[in-house]
Design a protein around this motif. Structure first.
Motif, PDB file in Angstrom:
ATOM      1  N   SER A  36     -62.249-132.189  54.660  1.00 52.88           N
ATOM      2  CA  SER A  36     -61.252-132.912  53.926  1.00 52.88           C
ATOM      3  C   SER A  36     -61.582-132.433  52.459  1.00 52.88           C
ATOM      4  CB  SER A  36     -61.255-134.437  54.021  1.00 52.88           C
ATOM      5  OG  SER A  36     -62.267-134.827  53.504  1.00 52.88           O
ATOM      6  N   VAL A  37     -62.577-132.470  51.977  1.00 50.25           N
ATOM      7  CA  VAL A  37     -62.911-132.170  50.618  1.00 50.25           C
ATOM      8  C   VAL A  37     -62.407-130.643  50.289  1.00 50.25           C
ATOM      9  CG1 VAL A  37     -64.705-131.657  48.704  1.00 50.25           C
ATOM     10  CG2 VAL A  37     -64.701-133.772  50.351  1.00 50.25           C
TER      11      VAL A  37
ATOM     12  N   THR B   1     -58.736-130.700  50.149  1.00 50.92           N
ATOM     13  CA  THR B   1     -58.293-131.052  48.565  1.00 50.92           C
ATOM     14  C   THR B   1     -58.370-130.187  47.632  1.00 50.92           C
ATOM     15  OG1 THR B   1     -59.055-133.296  49.444  1.00 50.92           O
ATOM     16  CG2 THR B   1     -58.670-132.982  47.065  1.00 50.92           C
ATOM     17  N   CYS B   2     -59.535-129.499  47.738  1.00 49.17           N
ATOM     18  CA  CYS B   2     -59.615-128.210  46.724  1.00 49.17           C
ATOM     19  C   CYS B   2     -58.528-127.090  46.892  1.00 49.17           C
ATOM     20  CB  CYS B   2     -61.083-127.587  47.213  1.00 49.17           C
ATOM     21  SG  CYS B   2     -62.306-128.526  46.340  1.00 49.17           S
ATOM     22  N   ASP B   3     -58.354-126.937  48.141  1.00 54.25           N
ATOM     23  CA  ASP B   3     -57.385-125.858  48.404  1.00 54.25           C
ATOM     24  C   ASP B   3     -55.992-126.384  47.889  1.00 54.25           C
ATOM     25  OD1 ASP B   3     -58.673-124.276  49.680  1.00 54.25           O
ATOM     26  OD2 ASP B   3     -58.244-124.715  51.605  1.00 54.25           O
ATOM     27  N   ARG B   4     -55.637-127.824  48.108  1.00 53.84           N
ATOM     28  CA  ARG B   4     -54.324-127.897  47.649  1.00 53.84           C
ATOM     29  C   ARG B   4     -54.214-128.030  45.998  1.00 53.84           C
ATOM     30  NH1 ARG B   4     -54.852-132.371  50.964  1.00 53.84           N
ATOM     31  NH2 ARG B   4     -55.457-133.700  49.061  1.00 53.84           N
ATOM     32  N   THR B   5     -55.506-128.471  45.391  1.00 52.70           N
ATOM     33  CA  THR B   5     -55.267-128.426  44.097  1.00 52.70           C
ATOM     34  C   THR B   5     -55.591-127.201  43.244  1.00 52.70           C
ATOM     35  OG1 THR B   5     -57.512-129.562  44.057  1.00 52.70           O
ATOM     36  CG2 THR B   5     -55.587-131.085  44.061  1.00 52.70           C
TER      37      THR B   5
ATOM     38  N   ALA C 104     -67.430-137.090  46.032  1.00 51.49           N
ATOM     39  CA  ALA C 104     -66.297-137.682  47.146  1.00 51.49           C
ATOM     40  C   ALA C 104     -67.053-138.883  47.638  1.00 51.49           C
ATOM     41  CB  ALA C 104     -66.030-136.599  48.178  1.00 51.49           C
TER      42      ALA C 104
END
Ligand code: GTP
Ligand code: MG
Length: 572
Positions: A55-56, A59-63, A75
């Motif tokens: 999940s971390v 989140t990195c990919d998304r942002t 986190a």
């Protein structure tokens, strides 16, 4: 297992065998990769909650951020309530062998303060060095701090090996240089391990990138750290907190009260009190609110005992068994760090607190100061500034009982109090009966001063050397000082050379001179530990002078003694 079990320090009790917990501190220069290493350890030991890593990363990919293992710690910290394995400074993880608490020490000063005051404790350390940057002054500083704290189990991790192409030569250079430095300060690392925390090389297993390395990975190395012996297996130490008289009339028994820091004591045991050296046997152990008085008391308990002889013992003494006494002395070689706003200086008196003992101390010699601003080691400094780490010799006004460098937690650490604040703390590495002579780099005149117990002073009585009342005053002062244990010497017609030699020998010299005596002023000024005190009898004193009035109040010699005491020139 929930991490909170380890946090309580009580050890988890989920039906399995009791697991061991070990505290490890990780230190290293900023950005050398401490958090990355810890994140890796969490991830690779399976300590992370399921799906956390993914999940971390998501989140990195998304942002559009590049994933960092250090983010795992952030986190986790943000989710305290979910059985989480981290708080601000401590990370919990487990291996098959045991549970770990890793203390990430961002600011070494805070950490040090906590270590020395007993708020935090580490049994072993990981020292991190960036392979690309190599050994920095900070890497030395950290090594020195660990040595100072008595943390002897150390593993050095040379991180970011990917940045130097996993080169064996680059590693060996750093390892050799650092090992040499650590040897100087008596630290022998158990292993020096080349790793890439980011790439996960040599964190939990062998590395294909570094086939030339045949030592353990980080995880194996820390699993090999040894647990300190349990406190009740160590020699007996009971710092005396208080001595109470038994309440009943005619009953002159006394109860010696204190906390058992280590070891165990039984009724009938022969015990020794240090520093007084008094001996007796335990007649009884008082069981407050217990149906029957106990026969034994062990480490961690507060207790009160009565003795078979009526000894006069005081708060501050340490009760031990006769065959394993603590060290005793008034010359203390210490490793100390300083937090005080005002620097620690020679010639000033500070309060040292060690277990329940308190005594005044002053600097007898400065061997080495690790400078906070320049991060270099210096032997020429004559003061200890805020955040400096120093190797000093202290003179204690009365002998102290203690254990050397972390042999036993509670009796090997001290703090220094300046006014009302804790201004420093450290450990004792050597104890002398009195300040011993003959060691390299000793400052002899400071030692003389420490041994004599008073600074060198030139008492210059202004006036005619033939005047009987001045000569009487000089003689009376000499006599009173000698009676009070000072090395005093009254002499007339002193040359510059003679005055200088006598002051260097540590004496209080008393002389009478009607001129301004610049040669005598100069003699006192040339010596760091000496001072001149000019005395004006029934005259017009300058702002620095001691003024004596023969007409009124106390006899002149008393007035003079008070004034000298006020200036810190006398034994106290
Ligand atoms: P502070 O907490 O600020 O003192 O830093 P730190 O020691 O915790 O360092 P951190 O783990 O935050 O890493 C600092 C930077 O170094 C990050 O950008 C990491 O990605 C990078 N880094 C850490 N380990 C490695 C490594 O093995 N190789 C490379 N190339 N970079 C690394
Ligand atoms: Mg960090």
């Amino acid at each position: 297992m929930q991490a909170s079990d380890a946090r309580d320090g009580a050890g988890p009790d989920d039906g399995a065998a009791i697991r061991e917990t070990m505290n490890i501190v990780i230190v290293g220069h900023v950005d050398h990769g401490k958090s990355t290493l810890v994140g890796r350890l969490l991830a690779d030991t399976g300590t992370l909650p399921k799906g956390k890593l993914e999940s971390v990363k998501a989140t990195c990919d998304r942002t559009g951020k590049v994933f960092e293992y250090a983010f795992l710690l952030d986190a986790l910290e943000a989710e305290q309530d979910q059985g989480i394995t981290i708080d601000a400074a401590r990370v919990f993880f487990r291996t098959d062998r045991r549970d770990y608490i890793i203390i990430d020490a961002p600011g070494h000063i805070e950490f040090l303060k906590n270590m020395v005051t007993g708020a935090a404790r580490a049994e072993a350390a990981i020292l991190l060095i960036d392979a690309a940057e190599g050994v920095q002054e900070n890497s030395r500083r950290h090594g020195y701090l660990l040595a100072m704290l008595g943390i002897r189990q150390v593993v050095v991790v040379v991180n970011k090996m990917d940045l130097v192409g996993y080169s064996r030569d680059a590693f060996v250079d750093i390892a050799q240089e650092y090992r040499r430095f650590l040897a100087e300060i008596d630290v022998t690392p158990q292993h020096i391990i080349p790793v890439s925390a980011r790439a996960g090389e040599l964190i939990t297993g062998a590395s294909a990138q570094m086939p030339w390395y045949d030592g353990p990975a980080v995880l194996e190395a820390i699993d090999a750290f040894e647990k300190q012996p349990a406190r009740h297996d160590l020699p007996l130490r009971v710092p005396v907190q208080d001595v109470y008289k038994w309440g009943h009339r005619g009953d002159d028994r006394r109860i010696v009260a204190g906390r058992v820091e280590s070891g165990r004591v039984r009724v009938g045991d022969e015990v020794l009190f240090s520093p007084s050296g008094k001996r007796s046997r335990i007649a009884s152990i008082e069981g407050f609110n217990l149906p029957a008085p106990p026969q034994e008391v062990v480490a961690g308990r507060s207790t009160g005992v009565t003795l078979t002889e009526q000894l006069y013992v005081e708060r501050g003494e340490i009760m031990s068994h006769v065959d394993h006494p603590p060290s005793v002395g008034s010359g203390l070689r210490v490793k100390l760090f300083w937090l005080g706003r005002k620097p620690m200086t020679r010639g000033r008196s500070y309060k040292l607190k060690l277990a329940t003992a308190e005594t005044a101390v002053s600097i007898a010699a400065i061997h080495r100061v690790l400078d906070a601003s320049e991060l270099g080691s210096s032997t020429g400094k004559d003061r200890v500034e805020r955040h400096d780490v120093a190797d000093l010799e202290l003179h204690a006004r009365k002998p102290v009982a203690l254990d050397l460098a972390h042999e036993i937690e509670g009796t090997s650490r001290f703090v220094i109090v300046d006014g009302f604040d804790i201004a420093g703390g450290g450990i004792v590495s050597e104890v002398f009966d009195g300040p011993a002579l003959g060691q390299a780099a000793r400052d002899a005149s400071a030692l003389r001063r420490a041994r004599l117990g008073h600074p060198a002073t030139l008492v210059l009585i202004a006036g005619d050397p033939e005047a009987p009342e001045l000569r009487d005053l000089g003689r009376a002062l000499e006599r009173r000082l000698l009676d009070g244990g000072h090395h005093a010497y009254a002499a007339l017609g002193l040359s510059h050379g003679a005055a200088r030699a006598l002051l260097d020998a540590g004496l209080v010299i008393i002389t009478i001179d009607d001129a301004d005596a610049p040669a005598l002023h100069a003699a006192a000024e040339e010596l760091r530990d000496a001072a001149l005190a000019r005395v004006v009898v029934d005259g017009e004193p300058g702002p620095e002078d001691i003024s004596i009035q023969t007409g009124a109040g106390a006899p002149p010699v008393e007035q003079l003694l008070v004034a000298l005491a006020e200036r810190g020139r006398l034994r106290s």
